[in-house]
Design a protein around this motif. Structure first.
Motif, PDB file in Angstrom:
ATOM      1  N   SER A   4       0.816  -1.205   0.000  1.00 35.24           N
ATOM      2  CA  SER A   4       0.000   0.000   0.000  1.00 35.24           C
ATOM      3  C   SER A   4       0.856   1.265   0.000  1.00 35.24           C
ATOM      4  O   SER A   4       0.328   2.361  -0.030  1.00 35.24           O
ATOM      5  CB  SER A   4      -0.936   0.008   1.212  1.00 35.24           C
ATOM      6  N   ARG A   5       2.163   1.106   0.011  1.00 32.02           N
ATOM      7  CA  ARG A   5       3.048   2.269   0.024  1.00 32.02           C
ATOM      8  C   ARG A   5       3.103   2.929  -1.339  1.00 32.02           C
ATOM      9  O   ARG A   5       3.156   2.280  -2.370  1.00 32.02           O
ATOM     10  CB  ARG A   5       4.461   1.865   0.443  1.00 32.02           C
ATOM     11  N   ARG A   6       3.120   4.239  -1.276  1.00 31.14           N
ATOM     12  CA  ARG A   6       3.287   5.060  -2.466  1.00 31.14           C
ATOM     13  C   ARG A   6       4.545   5.885  -2.254  1.00 31.14           C
ATOM     14  O   ARG A   6       5.080   5.925  -1.157  1.00 31.14           O
ATOM     15  CB  ARG A   6       2.052   5.950  -2.633  1.00 31.14           C
ATOM     16  N   THR A   7       5.036   6.522  -3.299  1.00 26.15           N
ATOM     17  CA  THR A   7       6.210   7.370  -3.143  1.00 26.15           C
ATOM     18  C   THR A   7       5.819   8.839  -3.281  1.00 26.15           C
ATOM     19  O   THR A   7       4.885   9.186  -4.016  1.00 26.15           O
ATOM     20  CB  THR A   7       7.315   7.022  -4.158  1.00 26.15           C
ATOM     21  N   PHE A   8       6.558   9.661  -2.546  1.00 30.74           N
ATOM     22  CA  PHE A   8       6.287  11.099  -2.496  1.00 30.74           C
ATOM     23  C   PHE A   8       7.593  11.867  -2.579  1.00 30.74           C
ATOM     24  O   PHE A   8       8.618  11.432  -2.059  1.00 30.74           O
ATOM     25  CB  PHE A   8       5.584  11.462  -1.182  1.00 30.74           C
ATOM     26  N   LEU A   9       7.542  13.031  -3.224  1.00 28.46           N
ATOM     27  CA  LEU A   9       8.661  13.951  -3.236  1.00 28.46           C
ATOM     28  C   LEU A   9       8.287  15.167  -2.406  1.00 28.46           C
ATOM     29  O   LEU A   9       7.179  15.697  -2.536  1.00 28.46           O
ATOM     30  CB  LEU A   9       9.004  14.391  -4.659  1.00 28.46           C
ATOM     31  N   ALA A  48      17.550  11.782  -1.315  1.00 25.39           N
ATOM     32  CA  ALA A  48      17.267  13.109  -1.860  1.00 25.39           C
ATOM     33  C   ALA A  48      18.045  13.341  -3.143  1.00 25.39           C
ATOM     34  O   ALA A  48      19.078  12.710  -3.380  1.00 25.39           O
ATOM     35  CB  ALA A  48      17.621  14.179  -0.842  1.00 25.39           C
ATOM     36  N   VAL A  49      17.532  14.260  -3.931  1.00 25.43           N
ATOM     37  CA  VAL A  49      18.216  14.740  -5.125  1.00 25.43           C
ATOM     38  C   VAL A  49      18.340  16.254  -4.985  1.00 25.43           C
ATOM     39  O   VAL A  49      17.336  16.953  -4.820  1.00 25.43           O
ATOM     40  CB  VAL A  49      17.433  14.385  -6.413  1.00 25.43           C
ATOM     41  N   LEU A  50      19.574  16.741  -5.035  1.00 26.06           N
ATOM     42  CA  LEU A  50      19.867  18.166  -4.933  1.00 26.06           C
ATOM     43  C   LEU A  50      20.081  18.735  -6.329  1.00 26.06           C
ATOM     44  O   LEU A  50      20.855  18.186  -7.116  1.00 26.06           O
ATOM     45  CB  LEU A  50      21.129  18.374  -4.084  1.00 26.06           C
ATOM     46  N   VAL A  51      19.368  19.820  -6.641  1.00 20.15           N
ATOM     47  CA  VAL A  51      19.590  20.579  -7.873  1.00 20.15           C
ATOM     48  C   VAL A  51      20.119  21.934  -7.414  1.00 20.15           C
ATOM     49  O   VAL A  51      19.367  22.908  -7.290  1.00 20.15           O
ATOM     50  CB  VAL A  51      18.293  20.704  -8.707  1.00 20.15           C
ATOM     51  N   ALA A  52      21.420  21.971  -7.128  1.00 20.95           N
ATOM     52  CA  ALA A  52      22.031  23.143  -6.485  1.00 20.95           C
ATOM     53  C   ALA A  52      21.887  24.405  -7.332  1.00 20.95           C
ATOM     54  O   ALA A  52      21.657  25.496  -6.793  1.00 20.95           O
ATOM     55  CB  ALA A  52      23.500  22.865  -6.190  1.00 20.95           C
ATOM     56  N   PHE A  58      14.846  17.688  -3.621  1.00 24.03           N
ATOM     57  CA  PHE A  58      13.669  16.829  -3.579  1.00 24.03           C
ATOM     58  C   PHE A  58      13.996  15.650  -2.657  1.00 24.03           C
ATOM     59  O   PHE A  58      14.833  14.815  -3.008  1.00 24.03           O
ATOM     60  CB  PHE A  58      13.305  16.314  -4.977  1.00 24.03           C
ATOM     61  N   HIS A  59      13.358  15.618  -1.493  1.00 23.89           N
ATOM     62  CA  HIS A  59      13.503  14.484  -0.582  1.00 23.89           C
ATOM     63  C   HIS A  59      12.450  13.457  -0.973  1.00 23.89           C
ATOM     64  O   HIS A  59      11.290  13.814  -1.202  1.00 23.89           O
ATOM     65  CB  HIS A  59      13.285  14.923   0.877  1.00 23.89           C
ATOM     66  N   ALA A  60      12.843  12.193  -1.043  1.00 22.57           N
ATOM     67  CA  ALA A  60      11.933  11.126  -1.458  1.00 22.57           C
ATOM     68  C   ALA A  60      11.566  10.253  -0.265  1.00 22.57           C
ATOM     69  O   ALA A  60      12.420   9.897   0.545  1.00 22.57           O
ATOM     70  CB  ALA A  60      12.581  10.282  -2.545  1.00 22.57           C
ATOM     71  N   PHE A  61      10.286   9.936  -0.187  1.00 19.56           N
ATOM     72  CA  PHE A  61       9.743   9.111   0.885  1.00 19.56           C
ATOM     73  C   PHE A  61       8.834   8.046   0.299  1.00 19.56           C
ATOM     74  O   PHE A  61       8.229   8.249  -0.752  1.00 19.56           O
ATOM     75  CB  PHE A  61       8.884   9.954   1.848  1.00 19.56           C
ATOM     76  N   ALA A  62       8.689   6.946   1.009  1.00 17.00           N
ATOM     77  CA  ALA A  62       7.648   5.961   0.728  1.00 17.00           C
ATOM     78  C   ALA A  62       6.713   5.982   1.921  1.00 17.00           C
ATOM     79  O   ALA A  62       7.156   6.144   3.066  1.00 17.00           O
ATOM     80  CB  ALA A  62       8.251   4.572   0.554  1.00 17.00           C
ATOM     81  N   GLY A  63       5.426   5.839   1.656  1.00 18.50           N
ATOM     82  CA  GLY A  63       4.459   5.841   2.746  1.00 18.50           C
ATOM     83  C   GLY A  63       3.056   5.615   2.249  1.00 18.50           C
ATOM     84  O   GLY A  63       2.823   5.497   1.042  1.00 18.50           O
ATOM     85  N   ALA A  64       2.137   5.569   3.181  1.00 18.39           N
ATOM     86  CA  ALA A  64       0.741   5.296   2.837  1.00 18.39           C
ATOM     87  C   ALA A  64       0.045   6.505   2.231  1.00 18.39           C
ATOM     88  O   ALA A  64      -0.788   6.372   1.339  1.00 18.39           O
ATOM     89  CB  ALA A  64      -0.023   4.823   4.071  1.00 18.39           C
ATOM     90  N   ASP A  65       0.390   7.710   2.717  1.00 17.29           N
ATOM     91  CA  ASP A  65      -0.304   8.907   2.234  1.00 17.29           C
ATOM     92  C   ASP A  65       0.525  10.161   2.497  1.00 17.29           C
ATOM     93  O   ASP A  65       1.471  10.151   3.280  1.00 17.29           O
ATOM     94  CB  ASP A  65      -1.688   9.038   2.869  1.00 17.29           C
ATOM     95  N   ALA A  66       0.145  11.242   1.816  1.00 16.63           N
ATOM     96  CA  ALA A  66       0.859  12.512   1.950  1.00 16.63           C
ATOM     97  C   ALA A  66       0.751  13.079   3.357  1.00 16.63           C
ATOM     98  O   ALA A  66       1.680  13.742   3.832  1.00 16.63           O
ATOM     99  CB  ALA A  66       0.329  13.517   0.925  1.00 16.63           C
TER     100      ALA A  66
END
Length: 109
Positions: A4-9, A48-52, A58-66
């Motif tokens: 049920s995990r989704r990914t979020f930025l 994370a991905v840094l666009v200096a 952009f920090h990336a997470f996995a989880g059930a909801d925002a």
């Protein structure tokens, strides 16, 4: 639960963001995920991905909801513009793993 995990930025802006500040924010986010997991918040820090050049990370997470990711951000002190659901995409038909994609970005730099 993992199915049920989704990914979020988590989109963060600021002047003079550098790798050190991103690493420190990532450590706080990972620690917040660990603490909040004990009280039922489904969130896992992926990296994370840094666009200096654009002063954005952009920090990336996995989880059930925002909402759970927002709780982590507050706990970790991540000042951010927004939390958006993201979809990992591969070109070779393999199962897209956001953590592996982030690892590939890091190893290419």
């Amino acid at each position: 639960m993992a199915s049920s995990r989704r990914t979020f930025l988590v989109e963060c802006y600021g002047p003079d963001i550098d790798a050190g500040s991103v690493a420190a924010a990532g450590a706080r986010a990972r620690a917040a995920c660990d603490r909040l997991e004990r009280v039922g918040v489904d969130a896992h820090y992926l990296g994370a991905v840094l666009v200096a050049e654009d002063d954005v990370v952009f920090h990336a997470f996995a989880g059930a909801d925002a909402a759970g990711i927002e709780v982590v951000c507050r706990e970790a002190g991540l000042v951010h513009e927004r939390v958006v659901e993201s979809i990992a995409v591969t070109t070779d038909g393999s199962d897209p793993d956001p953590a592996a994609i982030l690892a590939g970005i890091r190893s290419a730099s």
